[in-house]
Design a protein around this motif. Structure first.
Motif, PDB file in Angstrom:
ATOM      1  N   THR A  42       0.863  -1.124   0.068  1.00 51.76           N
ATOM      2  CA  THR A  42       0.114  -0.011   0.026  1.00 51.76           C
ATOM      3  C   THR A  42       1.122   1.317   0.161  1.00 51.76           C
ATOM      4  OG1 THR A  42      -1.787  -1.066   1.112  1.00 51.76           O
ATOM      5  CG2 THR A  42      -1.663   1.184   1.240  1.00 51.76           C
ATOM      6  N   PHE A  43       0.668   2.419  -1.094  1.00 51.35           N
ATOM      7  CA  PHE A  43       1.197   3.316  -0.900  1.00 51.35           C
ATOM      8  C   PHE A  43       0.929   4.065   0.187  1.00 51.35           C
ATOM      9  CE2 PHE A  43       1.330   8.129  -2.194  1.00 51.35           C
ATOM     10  CZ  PHE A  43       2.827   7.926  -2.538  1.00 51.35           C
ATOM     11  N   ALA A  44       2.092   4.623   0.895  1.00 50.68           N
ATOM     12  CA  ALA A  44       1.959   5.431   2.018  1.00 50.68           C
ATOM     13  C   ALA A  44       1.709   6.912   2.052  1.00 50.68           C
ATOM     14  CB  ALA A  44       3.304   5.435   3.093  1.00 50.68           C
ATOM     15  N   SER A  45       0.691   7.551   2.823  1.00 52.85           N
ATOM     16  CA  SER A  45       0.734   8.791   2.561  1.00 52.85           C
ATOM     17  C   SER A  45      -0.058   9.227   3.811  1.00 52.85           C
ATOM     18  CB  SER A  45      -0.756   9.453   1.691  1.00 52.85           C
ATOM     19  OG  SER A  45      -1.856   8.271   1.873  1.00 52.85           O
ATOM     20  N   ALA A  46      -0.492  10.380   3.842  1.00 50.59           N
ATOM     21  CA  ALA A  46      -1.088  10.995   4.967  1.00 50.59           C
ATOM     22  C   ALA A  46      -2.354  10.164   5.747  1.00 50.59           C
ATOM     23  CB  ALA A  46      -1.673  12.491   5.162  1.00 50.59           C
ATOM     24  N   SER A  47      -3.132   9.882   4.683  1.00 50.83           N
ATOM     25  CA  SER A  47      -4.350   8.926   4.904  1.00 50.83           C
ATOM     26  C   SER A  47      -4.020   7.415   4.988  1.00 50.83           C
ATOM     27  CB  SER A  47      -5.151   8.875   3.855  1.00 50.83           C
ATOM     28  OG  SER A  47      -4.501   8.416   2.509  1.00 50.83           O
ATOM     29  N   TYR A  48      -2.759   7.074   4.995  1.00 48.49           N
ATOM     30  CA  TYR A  48      -2.395   5.309   5.387  1.00 48.49           C
ATOM     31  C   TYR A  48      -1.156   5.719   5.781  1.00 48.49           C
ATOM     32  CZ  TYR A  48      -2.341   0.349   5.129  1.00 48.49           C
ATOM     33  OH  TYR A  48      -2.119  -0.902   5.625  1.00 48.49           O
ATOM     34  N   CYS A  49      -0.774   5.762   7.067  1.00 53.12           N
ATOM     35  CA  CYS A  49       0.514   6.042   7.662  1.00 53.12           C
ATOM     36  C   CYS A  49       0.655   5.582   9.216  1.00 53.12           C
ATOM     37  CB  CYS A  49       1.156   7.370   7.691  1.00 53.12           C
ATOM     38  SG  CYS A  49       2.738   7.741   7.922  1.00 53.12           S
ATOM     39  N   ARG A  50       1.591   5.281   9.509  1.00 52.27           N
ATOM     40  CA  ARG A  50       2.248   4.963  11.020  1.00 52.27           C
ATOM     41  C   ARG A  50       1.904   6.293  11.660  1.00 52.27           C
ATOM     42  NH1 ARG A  50       5.979   0.915  13.649  1.00 52.27           N
ATOM     43  NH2 ARG A  50       6.927   2.530  15.142  1.00 52.27           N
ATOM     44  N   GLY A  51       1.573   6.376  12.880  1.00 53.28           N
ATOM     45  CA  GLY A  51       1.423   7.716  13.684  1.00 53.28           C
ATOM     46  C   GLY A  51       2.798   8.474  13.756  1.00 53.28           C
ATOM     47  N   ASP A  52       3.756   7.697  14.115  1.00 50.59           N
ATOM     48  CA  ASP A  52       4.997   8.253  14.362  1.00 50.59           C
ATOM     49  C   ASP A  52       5.967   8.630  13.118  1.00 50.59           C
ATOM     50  OD1 ASP A  52       5.703   5.658  13.915  1.00 50.59           O
ATOM     51  OD2 ASP A  52       7.561   5.219  15.201  1.00 50.59           O
ATOM     52  N   LEU A  53       5.316   8.316  11.944  1.00 50.11           N
ATOM     53  CA  LEU A  53       5.987   8.589  10.752  1.00 50.11           C
ATOM     54  C   LEU A  53       5.323   9.875  10.063  1.00 50.11           C
ATOM     55  CD1 LEU A  53       6.572   5.255   9.254  1.00 50.11           C
ATOM     56  CD2 LEU A  53       8.268   6.790  10.232  1.00 50.11           C
ATOM     57  N   LEU A  54       3.967  10.267  10.683  1.00 44.92           N
ATOM     58  CA  LEU A  54       3.370  11.537  10.183  1.00 44.92           C
ATOM     59  C   LEU A  54       4.287  12.554  10.380  1.00 44.92           C
ATOM     60  CD1 LEU A  54      -0.195  10.744  11.085  1.00 44.92           C
ATOM     61  CD2 LEU A  54       0.760  11.022   8.766  1.00 44.92           C
ATOM     62  N   TYR A  55       4.380  13.619   9.623  1.00 47.68           N
ATOM     63  CA  TYR A  55       5.055  14.884   9.744  1.00 47.68           C
ATOM     64  C   TYR A  55       4.609  15.983   8.863  1.00 47.68           C
ATOM     65  CZ  TYR A  55       7.467  14.376   5.580  1.00 47.68           C
ATOM     66  OH  TYR A  55       8.015  14.142   3.979  1.00 47.68           O
ATOM     67  N   TRP A  56       4.668  17.208   9.304  1.00 49.14           N
ATOM     68  CA  TRP A  56       4.294  18.394   8.438  1.00 49.14           C
ATOM     69  C   TRP A  56       5.257  18.822   7.586  1.00 49.14           C
ATOM     70  CZ3 TRP A  56      -0.634  19.478   8.696  1.00 49.14           C
ATOM     71  CH2 TRP A  56      -1.464  19.059   9.671  1.00 49.14           C
ATOM     72  N   GLY A  57       5.011  18.936   6.346  1.00 52.86           N
ATOM     73  CA  GLY A  57       6.110  19.382   5.419  1.00 52.86           C
ATOM     74  C   GLY A  57       5.086  20.246   4.230  1.00 52.86           C
ATOM     75  N   GLY A  58       5.707  20.353   2.906  1.00 51.93           N
ATOM     76  CA  GLY A  58       5.059  21.001   1.976  1.00 51.93           C
ATOM     77  C   GLY A  58       5.323  22.572   2.004  1.00 51.93           C
ATOM     78  N   PRO A  59       4.701  23.197   1.410  1.00 51.48           N
ATOM     79  CA  PRO A  59       4.832  24.772   1.332  1.00 51.48           C
ATOM     80  C   PRO A  59       4.358  25.263   2.802  1.00 51.48           C
ATOM     81  CG  PRO A  59       3.318  23.915  -0.629  1.00 51.48           C
ATOM     82  CD  PRO A  59       3.732  22.650   0.119  1.00 51.48           C
ATOM     83  N   GLU A  60       5.049  25.869   3.474  1.00 47.72           N
ATOM     84  CA  GLU A  60       4.724  26.675   4.673  1.00 47.72           C
ATOM     85  C   GLU A  60       4.431  25.283   5.850  1.00 47.72           C
ATOM     86  OE1 GLU A  60       1.747  29.432   4.264  1.00 47.72           O
ATOM     87  OE2 GLU A  60       2.769  30.267   2.480  1.00 47.72           O
TER      88      GLU A  60
END
Length: 188
Positions: free
Chosen positions: A95-113
């Motif tokens: 499964t492709f990982a994304s914000a909608s399918y991720c492990r909690g400790d691997l989520l982070y804020w990125g992208g513009p601003e």
């Protein structure tokens, strides 16, 4: 006349044997290539099911490294034919990982601003045995060639979680913290 017919018969026999040998060699080469391709998929599933991680054992390194290269290039996940006596309830899914399918400790804020919620892994491979989640392997975690293996098989005390809920849980925790509410541990 007898010599001629024996020579003729021997000649035909040699041609038939040669043709038979050529057919046997040809089908053996094709069959071994097909078996080898299938063997790779079975090796991958066995290595991914290892609670200690897919590359814990030296025998697993080549097939798993081949898997990572294939997945990075967008190739399909390999298959394994368990044969007539094999388990139909054993499977692997990438499964492709994304914000909608991720492990909690691997989520982070990125992208513009820093306004986009992202996942710090490229994908997750779920191995099910007898229809139950056995291992989940997050690959290319933290932007590296690193994997994180979660083991849920026999003897595990970990309860499987739903990676589709990690972003929601993070947002709820952030809202509680912003609102000054205490979490269950008494912290903020």
């Amino acid at each position: 006349m007898c010599n001629v017919s024996i020579r003729s018969w021997a000649s035909r026999l040699m041609r038939c044997l040669s043709l038979g040998l050529a057919c046997f060699i040809g089908t053996s080469v094709i069959a071994s290539r097909l078996a080898h391709a299938d063997d790779w998929g079975c090796q991958v599933i066995l290595c991914l099911a290892n609670p200690g991680g897919p590359e814990q054992y030296a025998e697993c390194v080549p097939p798993i490294e081949k898997l990572w290269r294939a997945l990075r290039h967008g190739d399909a996940f390999p298959t394994c034919d368990f044969g007539a006596g094999g388990s139909r309830r054993t499977s692997a899914s990438d499964t492709f990982a994304s914000a909608s399918y991720c492990r909690g400790d691997l989520l982070y804020w990125g992208g513009p601003e820093q306004s986009e919620l992202l996942c710090g892994a490229r994908g997750a491979i779920n191995i099910e045995i007898d229809g139950e989640l056995y291992t989940r392997v997050w690959w290319d975690a933290a932007g590296e060639d690193r994997t994180i293996t979660e083991f849920y098989g026999g003897g595990s005390t970990e309860a499987p979680y739903d990676p589709t809920q990690s972003a929601r849980l993070l947002m709820e925790r952030m809202q509680r913290e912003e609102g000054g509410e205490h979490d269950e541990a008494g912290g903020r």
